[in-house]
Design an enzyme around this catalytic site. Structure first.
Site, PDB file in Angstrom:
ATOM      1  N   THR A 201       0.738  -1.084   0.098  1.00 33.27           N
ATOM      2  CA  THR A 201       0.145   0.031  -0.033  1.00 33.27           C
ATOM      3  C   THR A 201       0.989   1.156   0.051  1.00 33.27           C
ATOM      4  O   THR A 201       1.847   0.982   0.610  1.00 33.27           O
ATOM      5  CB  THR A 201      -0.833  -0.039   1.251  1.00 33.27           C
ATOM      6  OG1 THR A 201      -1.867  -1.314   1.339  1.00 33.27           O
ATOM      7  CG2 THR A 201      -1.627   1.091   1.279  1.00 33.27           C
ATOM      8  N   ARG A 229     -13.718  -7.619  -0.609  1.00 33.94           N
ATOM      9  CA  ARG A 229     -13.098  -7.303   0.826  1.00 33.94           C
ATOM     10  C   ARG A 229     -12.627  -5.985   0.619  1.00 33.94           C
ATOM     11  O   ARG A 229     -11.866  -5.871  -0.299  1.00 33.94           O
ATOM     12  CB  ARG A 229     -12.243  -8.151   1.229  1.00 33.94           C
ATOM     13  CG  ARG A 229     -11.243  -7.848   2.553  1.00 33.94           C
ATOM     14  CD  ARG A 229     -10.065  -7.183   2.382  1.00 33.94           C
ATOM     15  NE  ARG A 229      -9.245  -6.769   3.391  1.00 33.94           N
ATOM     16  CZ  ARG A 229      -8.200  -6.109   3.446  1.00 33.94           C
ATOM     17  NH1 ARG A 229      -7.690  -5.496   2.189  1.00 33.94           N
ATOM     18  NH2 ARG A 229      -7.458  -5.831   4.643  1.00 33.94           N
ATOM     19  N   VAL A 230     -12.928  -5.001   1.721  1.00 33.98           N
ATOM     20  CA  VAL A 230     -12.244  -3.612   1.566  1.00 33.98           C
ATOM     21  C   VAL A 230     -11.630  -3.666   2.740  1.00 33.98           C
ATOM     22  O   VAL A 230     -12.147  -3.719   3.848  1.00 33.98           O
ATOM     23  CB  VAL A 230     -13.405  -2.552   1.275  1.00 33.98           C
ATOM     24  CG1 VAL A 230     -12.773  -1.208   1.573  1.00 33.98           C
ATOM     25  CG2 VAL A 230     -14.082  -2.896  -0.115  1.00 33.98           C
ATOM     26  N   GLY A 231     -10.596  -2.937   2.508  1.00 39.03           N
ATOM     27  CA  GLY A 231      -9.637  -2.677   3.812  1.00 39.03           C
ATOM     28  C   GLY A 231      -9.595  -1.233   4.280  1.00 39.03           C
ATOM     29  O   GLY A 231     -10.545  -0.585   4.328  1.00 39.03           O
ATOM     30  N   ASP A 232      -8.561  -0.847   5.220  1.00 36.91           N
ATOM     31  CA  ASP A 232      -8.565   0.337   5.887  1.00 36.91           C
ATOM     32  C   ASP A 232      -8.431   1.715   4.828  1.00 36.91           C
ATOM     33  O   ASP A 232      -8.913   3.003   5.177  1.00 36.91           O
ATOM     34  CB  ASP A 232      -7.614   0.371   6.970  1.00 36.91           C
ATOM     35  CG  ASP A 232      -6.144   0.170   6.485  1.00 36.91           C
ATOM     36  OD1 ASP A 232      -5.852  -0.655   5.544  1.00 36.91           O
ATOM     37  OD2 ASP A 232      -5.248   1.018   6.989  1.00 36.91           O
ATOM     38  N   THR A 252      -0.372   1.611   6.586  1.00 34.74           N
ATOM     39  CA  THR A 252      -0.236   0.380   5.882  1.00 34.74           C
ATOM     40  C   THR A 252      -0.261  -0.946   6.847  1.00 34.74           C
ATOM     41  O   THR A 252       0.355  -0.582   7.835  1.00 34.74           O
ATOM     42  CB  THR A 252       0.887   0.509   4.936  1.00 34.74           C
ATOM     43  OG1 THR A 252       1.088  -0.794   4.398  1.00 34.74           O
ATOM     44  CG2 THR A 252       2.217   0.975   5.983  1.00 34.74           C
ATOM     45  N   GLY A 253      -0.694  -1.834   6.365  1.00 35.45           N
ATOM     46  CA  GLY A 253      -0.650  -3.055   7.161  1.00 35.45           C
ATOM     47  C   GLY A 253      -1.788  -3.981   6.939  1.00 35.45           C
ATOM     48  O   GLY A 253      -2.777  -3.736   5.981  1.00 35.45           O
TER      49      GLY A 253
END
Lengths: 335, 335
Positions: A201, A229-232, A252-253
């Site tokens: 990212t 799926r959607v992340g942060d 990021t992570g």
């Protein structure tokens, strides 16, 4: 009272006043700064060729330079953040734009967000597959709609209507990411069918000559991800936040930890409500991430030009340029 | 020292200890509580028939009762929140599930989220069109995946795989919402092509006998919405948050303000970092919403059973039941 006494008194008053008056949050052009990340994860010197290491350092330096040039010429932090992230999105080295990882279905689904610390305006796109530079789409959502988050085909229609460059699936296809998908699929065949891998990212925070902070983040998410799926990264407060009163943050992570604890926003909340500085707030937020069992890191930059780049992984692609124009780029923990 | 002295001393020590030891966050079954909302907006007695007013009061009471029964029998706050929201999703009165508003393209795109204040686990779905009860899909994401947010067709595949009841577009079609779309389209023809209207988001926060707080929110978003717009309801920290250390929150209103200022999370952040109580934190957060120019409200419930239901609109469908089992339901400002 003799004139000389009056002069000394005036000097004393002026001196005291200068000590008591608050410093401006931004001291002019010298105070400009830009900080970037290209993802945190298993990033070790002994598992990387010298050529690859050089390529990462070069691209991070180029990206920082693109944003710095804008700041140096008096441009806005928003322009600098967008320009810097576009350089990283256009490179196959990072998991964003051109280098986005593949989903379980062999597609590239990208997310991005941007935020203006002066107005708290924000924009984001999620699960987009055909926008060449998702960070620019996020900015168009911020400036060209009353909304914050647009997802999927609707977001693509919006981007097209706003004149953004579109790209077909061939543009996003890279051999390295395709091989990564096959490898992850094989590894996971006997395990849980969840997504994994895909660090890289990218994010950027900038401070311009007017003391305005902006932050942005862009990603391809997880290799082999399922179920939309959607992340942060496109979630304001989770992966990205900016507020002139405190600082700008890009994370990021493993996104789910950042989402559950609102880690980007939490840096700013701790500064505002606890009254602590950037360093202490950043330390506490990294501690929260680690305590929850999460992996990753973030970059943060406050209105005074202070920079933090904490992470709990073996490495994080990262770097910054301050008012002196000298780029500083790091990949591993001990450098 | 005489025995009687020792006895008095022991009594004194015990008394002091009982005063110094922190009270448990929850004092057993009497402390259970559940609070619900069905949206904030232009809700006035003079623009509503007595029949319609009665229908809202009845359905809110029924929903509260469904959750309260679970809490009274020793069930979890998560079960109570899900059960309560399902009742509201199954009613055409609210903008969630069955009564979801229509997008510009004449579809129903729903969002929902749920959070467990004990573990900070959370789940959400966005832009789903075929899941009968989005709140249950959000819970399945929380318990059945490592993710927090799934969107679109992927989220529907996930829900189907997890045995959730699906529904076709005919199920979500209601005459009232269809007429609302036509009206909003006509009104907006000469104005900006942005979404508008569609209040009636639903939400619930519950406190169970173990002192665990849970919160959930479900919505159909904005009538006539374009471009896959997603609001605050499925965003953890924006529309929903729960943390046993502080409280649970569910929001309703113009979602973008809640997203930009992370208003659900902000209630908890102010309690944790400022050390203020639920009432003061809630007041400040409503003030932030109002200062930003946003409209809406939220419900909040802390681990001691304190309840807040602030809003800055003319009304908010809302109510609660405490340990005594008596339902309290309100629609307008002055009641």
């Amino acid at each position: 009272m003799k004139p000389s006494s009056t002069g000394r008194l005036a000097l004393l008053v002026a001196l005291l006043a200068s000590m008591l008056l608050p410093m401006p949050a931004c001291g002019g052009r010298d105070n400009i700064a830009i900080v970037v990340h290209g993802g945190a994860g298993e990033i070790r010197k002994d598992s990387m060729t010298p050529e690859r290491e050089a390529a990462y350092r070069e691209k991070l330096t180029e990206a920082l330079g693109a944003g710095y040039k804008i700041l140096k010429e008096g441009g806005s932090s928003l322009d600098a953040v967008e320009a810097t992230i576009r350089v990283l999105e256009d490179s196959p080295l990072f998991n964003a734009g051109k280098g986005a990882v593949f989903t379980n279905l062999g597609r590239n689904e990208m997310d991005a967000s941007i935020m203006d610390g002066e107005t708290l305006d924000a924009g984001a796109v999620a699960s987009v597959t055909r926008i060449k530079n998702p960070i620019s789409a996020a900015r168009a959502v911020m400036t060209g709609s009353r909304h914050v988050l647009l997802v999927g085909a609707g977001a693509e229609t919006f981007a097209k209507e706003h004149g953004l460059e579109m790209a077909d699936s061939a543009y996003f296809w890279t051999q390295e990411r395709w091989d990564e998908l096959q490898r992850v699929k094989q590894e996971q065949e006997s395990r849980s069918k969840q997504g994994a891998g895909g660090h890289g990212t990218v994010g950027c925070v900038a401070l311009d000559k007017n003391g305005n902070v902006a932050a942005g983040t862009s990603t391809g998410g997880l290799t082999n991800k399922l179920w939309g799926r959607v992340g942060d990264s496109p979630v304001i407060g989770a992966g990205t936040y900016a507020d002139n009163r405190t600082c700008g943050v890009s994370c990021t992570g493993v996104g789910e930890y950042f989402m559950r604890a609102l880690l980007a926003y939490d840096v700013t909340a701790r500064m505002r409500y606890f009254g602590v500085g950037l360093e202490e707030a950043s330390d506490k937020v990294l501690e929260t991430l680690t305590t929850m069992g999460g992996e990753g890191g973030f970059i943060a930059l406050d209105g005074k030009g202070n920079i933090e780049m904490p992470f709990n992984t073996s490495g994080m692609y990262r770097g910054f340029i301050r008012g002196d124009g000298v780029p500083h780029v790091f990949l591993f923990r001990d450098e």
